[in-house]
Write an enzyme that holds these catalytic residues in place. Structure first.
Site, mmCIF file in Angstrom:
data_model
loop_
_atom_site.group_PDB
_atom_site.id
_atom_site.type_symbol
_atom_site.label_atom_id
_atom_site.label_comp_id
_atom_site.label_asym_id
_atom_site.label_seq_id
_atom_site.Cartn_x
_atom_site.Cartn_y
_atom_site.Cartn_z
ATOM 1 N N HIS A 1 -17.621 15.257 -11.187
ATOM 2 C CA HIS A 1 -18.514 14.093 -11.225
ATOM 3 C C HIS A 1 -17.969 12.966 -10.343
ATOM 4 O O HIS A 1 -18.722 12.344 -9.586
ATOM 5 C CB HIS A 1 -18.652 13.550 -12.658
ATOM 6 N N SER B 1 -18.465 19.870 -17.691
ATOM 7 C CA SER B 1 -18.019 19.177 -18.905
ATOM 8 C C SER B 1 -17.859 20.147 -20.070
ATOM 9 O O SER B 1 -16.911 20.037 -20.848
ATOM 10 C CB SER B 1 -19.008 18.075 -19.287
ATOM 11 N N LYS C 1 -28.738 16.804 -27.230
ATOM 12 C CA LYS C 1 -27.421 17.423 -27.313
ATOM 13 C C LYS C 1 -26.611 16.716 -28.390
ATOM 14 O O LYS C 1 -26.964 15.639 -28.845
ATOM 15 C CB LYS C 1 -26.688 17.295 -25.970
ATOM 16 N N ARG D 1 -24.078 23.096 -8.605
ATOM 17 C CA ARG D 1 -22.948 23.996 -8.398
ATOM 18 C C ARG D 1 -23.394 25.394 -8.018
ATOM 19 O O ARG D 1 -22.659 26.127 -7.387
ATOM 20 C CB ARG D 1 -22.099 24.071 -9.671
#
Length: 159
Positions: free
Chosen positions: A17, A128, A41, A90
């Protein structure tokens, strides 16, 4: 002046990040790291903790501001007069999801353009959730996160 927003849950903020933020800060006049409340979440860190950790990790980048937010990202961008939405991707799976988000955000806020950045190769494998998993099993996360985030993870997962 071109203002960009880099949104996410940042639970926690990783070196990947930080890489995206630093590169964005070199392209845009101001970058707002917008940390979502993430009601769907169940984050490890609450919103105030995530904001504080991101502020510490990004204090070396002068044109970056960190804020928490809730609600629609398109509305948040409009309220901050931001014209660019920065997202990191990614893998191909990330692209498909980000493409859908960019399309919806463009419908909700036609002035908002999405910019997708790939991470530096050193950070392409970091997420994460992986960092949280490694920390939960008492692994060394020092190569994936800043020192302040590492310490916060140690406090969340004491031996």
């Amino acid at each position: 002046m071109i203002k960009a927003i880099y949104p996410g849950t940042f639970d926690p903020i990783t070196n990947g990040h930080i890489d995206i933020v630093e590169r964005s800060a070199s392209m845009f006049d101001e970058v707002i790291v917008a940390i979502a409340t993430s009601s769907r979440k169940q984050p490890l860190f609450d919103l105030a903790e995530r904001v504080a950790l991101a502020q510490q990790a990004l204090s070396h980048v002068p044109n970056v501001k960190v804020e928490g937010f809730s609600g629609l990202l398109a509305d948040y961008a409009k309220s901050h007069q931001a014209k660019v939405l920065v997202r990191g991707i990614r893998a191909v799976a990330d692209f498909e999801y980000e493409y859908q988000l960019a399309s919806v955000n463009r419908k909700l806020n036609p002035e908002l353009e999405s910019v997708l950045l790939t991470p530096s190769p050193d950070h392409a494998h970091i997420s994460s959730s992986i960092v949280r998993d490694v920390a939960a099993h008492y692994g060394d996360v020092s190569q994936f996160v800043s020192e302040s985030v590492e310490q916060a993870l140690v406090q969340k997962f004491p031996k």
